[in-house]
Design an enzyme around this catalytic site. Structure first.
Site, PDB file in Angstrom:
ATOM      1  N   GLY A  17       0.765  -1.237   0.000  1.00 33.74           N
ATOM      2  CA  GLY A  17       0.000   0.000   0.000  1.00 33.74           C
ATOM      3  C   GLY A  17       0.797   1.289   0.000  1.00 33.74           C
ATOM      4  N   HIS A 113      -1.144   1.470 -13.074  1.00 36.17           N
ATOM      5  CA  HIS A 113      -0.414   0.323 -13.625  1.00 36.17           C
ATOM      6  C   HIS A 113       1.050   0.721 -13.816  1.00 36.17           C
ATOM      7  CE1 HIS A 113       0.203  -3.424 -15.737  1.00 36.17           C
ATOM      8  NE2 HIS A 113       0.916  -2.743 -16.609  1.00 36.17           N
ATOM      9  N   GLU A 151     -13.950  -3.432 -18.909  1.00 39.29           N
ATOM     10  CA  GLU A 151     -13.902  -4.901 -18.826  1.00 39.29           C
ATOM     11  C   GLU A 151     -12.614  -5.492 -19.385  1.00 39.29           C
ATOM     12  OE1 GLU A 151     -15.729  -3.134 -20.806  1.00 39.29           O
ATOM     13  OE2 GLU A 151     -15.908  -4.066 -22.794  1.00 39.29           O
TER      14      GLU A 151
HETATM   15  C1  GAR Z   1       2.229  -0.888  -7.778  1.00 38.75           C
HETATM   16  O1  GAR Z   1       3.424  -0.832  -8.484  1.00 38.75           O
HETATM   17  C2  GAR Z   1       1.049  -0.924  -8.734  1.00 38.75           C
HETATM   18  O2  GAR Z   1       1.233  -0.150  -9.880  1.00 38.75           O
HETATM   19  C3  GAR Z   1       1.002  -2.386  -9.083  1.00 38.75           C
HETATM   20  O3  GAR Z   1       1.250  -3.041  -7.857  1.00 38.75           O
HETATM   21  C4  GAR Z   1       2.086  -2.231  -7.041  1.00 38.75           C
HETATM   22  C5  GAR Z   1       1.442  -2.062  -5.685  1.00 38.75           C
HETATM   23  O4  GAR Z   1       2.305  -1.402  -4.798  1.00 38.75           O
HETATM   24  N1  GAR Z   1      -0.270  -2.738  -9.663  1.00 38.75           N
HETATM   25  C6  GAR Z   1      -0.401  -3.616 -10.654  1.00 38.75           C
HETATM   26  O5  GAR Z   1       0.524  -4.245 -11.116  1.00 38.75           O
HETATM   27  C7  GAR Z   1      -1.826  -3.804 -11.157  1.00 38.75           C
HETATM   28  N2  GAR Z   1      -1.806  -4.362 -12.471  1.00 38.75           N
HETATM   29  P1  GAR Z   1       1.759  -0.723  -3.468  1.00 38.75           P
HETATM   30  O6  GAR Z   1       0.937  -1.787  -2.716  1.00 38.75           O
HETATM   31  O7  GAR Z   1       3.012  -0.376  -2.697  1.00 38.75           O
HETATM   32  O8  GAR Z   1       0.944   0.469  -3.836  1.00 38.75           O
END
Ligand code: GAR
Length: 204
Positions: A17, A113, A151
């Site tokens: 997070g 992303h 979607e």
């Molecule tokens: C982040 O880098 C986010 O962009 C990625 O997961 C990580 C979460 O980090 N999301 C994806 O890959 C979704 N396709 P966080 O929990 O430290 O925010």
């Protein structure tokens, strides 16, 4: 009289997070003024994100597939409805949402992303896998994208993007850290504010 209406935001998370933290900090520092995070929902009961929410005095709930099985999405919708949520921010939420769900919240879900879409995105590209693929391809620039969610996984309209240099000797971990710090933590709060403003203005 000043209009003090704020968009009620739910942040959906699965892990550590740091993006959630950036959103919380941006609310405190005044980057996000037209929305308020009123709910953090995690599909993992032990996600550190839930602790971050509690520390910030934000309602934190876990809705897990283990507990709710085929009613997983239904339970998420119920929780969002109970809390009168108007905007859903996916911040490291590692579940793909159904068409029913994304149709119900058209223009009301955004996602961050960790690549420059349309590169290294879609089903199977999440977390460090995205950075591994970028390094394997040998790109010299990567970055992050915030987009509306429809979607098609990572297929909705792009809201903001920020490029970040790939450095000699990068690992998926070092590239991820640079992209989080230089792109994600900036464009996710900025996009959240932009979308909240548009909602309040009736533009979307
Ligand atoms: C982040 O880098 C986010 O962009 C990625 O997961 C990580 C979460 O980090 N999301 C994806 O890959 C979704 N396709 P966080 O929990 O430290 O925010």
């Amino acid at each position: 009289m000043l209009n003090d209406k704020k968009v009620r935001i739910a942040v959906l998370v699965s892990g550590g997070g740091t993006n959630l933290q950036a959103l919380i900090d941006s609310q405190k520092s005044g980057v996000i003024t037209d929305g308020e995070i009123v709910l953090v929902l995690s599909n993992k009961a032990d996600a550190y994100s839930l602790t971050r929410a509690e520390n910030a005095g934000i309602k934190a709930v876990a809705v897990t597939k283990a507990e709710f099985g085929t009613d997983f999405e239904k339970k998420i919708v119920e929780t969002l409805d109970e809390n009168n949520i108007e905007l859903i921010v996916l911040a490291g939420f590692m579940c793909i949402l159904s068409k029913d769900f994304t149709d119900k919240y058209k223009n009301r879900i955004i996602n961050v992303h960790p690549s420059l879409i349309p590169s290294f995105c879609g089903e199977g590209f999440y977390g460090l896998r995205v950075h591994r693929a970028a390094l394997e391809k040998g790109v010299k620039v990567s970055g992050a994208t915030v987009h509306f969610v429809n979607e098609i996984p990572d297929g909705g309209e792009i809201i903001m993007q920020k490029a970040v240099e790939v450095c000699e000797g990068d690992t998926p971990e070092t590239l991820s850290a640079r992209i989080l710090e230089n792109a994600e933590w900036k464009i996710l709060p900025a996009s959240t504010q932009l979308v909240c403003k548009k909602i309040l203005n009736g533009e979307i």
